[in-house]
Write an enzyme that holds these catalytic residues in place. Structure first.
Site, PDB file in Angstrom:
ATOM      1  N   SER A 160       0.775  -1.166   0.021  1.00  0.00           N
ATOM      2  CA  SER A 160       0.107  -0.108  -0.064  1.00  0.00           C
ATOM      3  C   SER A 160       0.823   1.415   0.002  1.00  0.00           C
ATOM      4  O   SER A 160       0.422   2.386  -0.463  1.00  0.00           O
ATOM      5  CB  SER A 160      -1.061  -0.041   1.036  1.00  0.00           C
ATOM      6  OG  SER A 160      -0.170   0.017   2.378  1.00  0.00           O
ATOM      7  N   PHE A 161       1.917   1.352   0.466  1.00  0.00           N
ATOM      8  CA  PHE A 161       3.017   2.226   0.538  1.00  0.00           C
ATOM      9  C   PHE A 161       3.241   2.813  -0.859  1.00  0.00           C
ATOM     10  O   PHE A 161       3.303   4.028  -1.112  1.00  0.00           O
ATOM     11  CB  PHE A 161       4.229   1.718   1.512  1.00  0.00           C
ATOM     12  CG  PHE A 161       5.045   2.979   1.522  1.00  0.00           C
ATOM     13  CD1 PHE A 161       4.779   4.465   1.411  1.00  0.00           C
ATOM     14  CD2 PHE A 161       6.498   2.875   2.143  1.00  0.00           C
ATOM     15  CE1 PHE A 161       5.576   5.550   1.625  1.00  0.00           C
ATOM     16  CE2 PHE A 161       7.361   3.848   2.198  1.00  0.00           C
ATOM     17  CZ  PHE A 161       7.025   5.222   2.015  1.00  0.00           C
TER      18      PHE A 161
END
Length: 373
Positions: free
Chosen positions: A161-162
């Site tokens: 997700s980063f």
């Protein structure tokens, strides 16, 4: 402050994918001109290109996809068939025209002036397990066609997700699913910001909640990131990606979800040590596979800051295993603490800018990375 390791939400995104599949059609529809000419398109990302009679379509699923073209003249048609994504249409580097799940439309742009123009279409959102299709840029006269200029540099970002930029535009840590969707813009995440700084083409091959051997909180135990990486669509193991993509640099940002939470009853690892050993073994194998695929690429392993040094220790073990396998062109970059003020304690737009600058400085300090050294 909670750790970045506690913020992945794989379950929400999978549920959201099902909701998005039935997205509505935007009302901004114009009739397609029969005498229109398709512009030559430059694109980057995992895209299925299909040709049917005079129509070329580009179907996509992974985050960070984009399409570019150049033309002359005052008008442009953009043909879309995408009810699942938010798209940014950018003309001559001006403010984006935001197309929110437009559906099957032709979006026309007029009064641009007679001179040369650049157009860019960006997939902003993350939509695992569903696709969208771009059907081309069109102009009224053949004389308006220009060939887009290729870039010399290429960077690939592999992560969770980063790397996606999960809810990076959010100003609150408390968010509903639709807010997570609408505030995610991969093209304002650290990877894209870095690539644009170096005028490099890029691919963002990332899945929120995905891990090397363990997804966030042990979700979907048989569907980890390396399983989906070889394929052209996220969540589908039917068509392998066989593009000619050849990055100069590959930045890997994985492992946060593997160690984000305590082991749950019933998971396959008897202890934390067993999980760590499995991670090191499989991450090493995954990276060796990347090296075989891209022998010339420089590799950077990014490790987000965390209260515990568990993930950093396992990355150092991976580096050692790679050295044993004669892979020394691998670099480790530890990310400094972040504010984590976006949805579910994810990095904010400010965090992404700071991490991008850290990565830019690191690459600038090692110009040999572009030459695979």
């Amino acid at each position: 402050m909670q750790s970045l390791l506690k913020i992945r939400n794989f379950n929400n995104l999978v549920m959201l994918a099902g909701i998005l599949f039935s997205g509505g059609v935007c009302a901004d529809v114009t009739a397609s001109r029969q005498d229109a000419y398709a512009l030559p398109v430059h694109y980057s990302g995992r895209v299925l290109v299909e040709k049917n009679d005079q129509l070329t379509t580009y179907t996509y699923s992974w985050p960070g996809i984009y399409f570019e073209a150049e033309f002359t003249g005052p008008e442009l048609d953009v043909r879309l068939n995408d009810a699942n994504n938010i798209l940014s249409l950018i003309i001559d580097d001006k403010e984006p025209i935001v197309l929110n799940r437009p559906g099957k439309i032709t979006h026309s742009v007029k009064n641009l002036g007679q001179g040369p123009h650049k157009v860019r279409l960006e997939k902003r959102t993350e939509t695992p397990m569903v696709t969208g299709t771009f059907e081309g840029f069109y102009v009224a006269t053949k004389a308006a066609l220009l060939d887009p200029k290729p870039r010399q540099r290429k960077i690939e970002f592999i992560g969770d997700s980063f790397s996606v930029g999960y809810a990076n535009l959010s100003v609150s840590r408390q968010c509903k699913d639709d807010e997570i969707f609408s505030t995610t813009n991969t093209h304002q995440a650290f990877g894209v910001l870095t690539a644009k700084h170096f005028n490099a083409d890029y691919q963002i091959n990332a899945i929120s909640g995905g891990g090397v051997v363990r997804n966030y909180n042990g979700a979907f135990p048989d569907e980890n990131f390396p399983l989906f990486y070889p394929y052209i669509f996220v969540g589908s193991k039917t068509i392998k990606y066989t593009g000619s993509w050849s990055p100069n640099i590959i930045v890997l940002e994985l492992g946060g979800n593997d160690f984000a939470t305590p082991l749950n009853p019933g998971e396959k690892w008897a202890s934390r040590e067993a999980l760590q050993n499995d991670f090191v073994k499989n991450y090493t194998a995954f990276i060796l596979g990347l090296r075989k695929q891209h022998p010339q690429a420089s590799l950077i392993l990014m490790v987000p800051h965390a209260p515990s040094d568990e993930m950093l220790q396992q990355h150092n073990r991976v580096i050692e295993q790679l050295k044993i396998n004669n892979q020394t062109r691998v670099h480790l970059l530890q990310v400094e603490p972040m504010e984590l003020t976006a949805c579910q304690w994810h990095p904010s737009a400010k965090d992404h800018r700071a991490v991008s600058q850290l990565l830019i400085d690191f690459i600038n300090s090692k110009p040999e990375l572009w030459q695979g050294k």
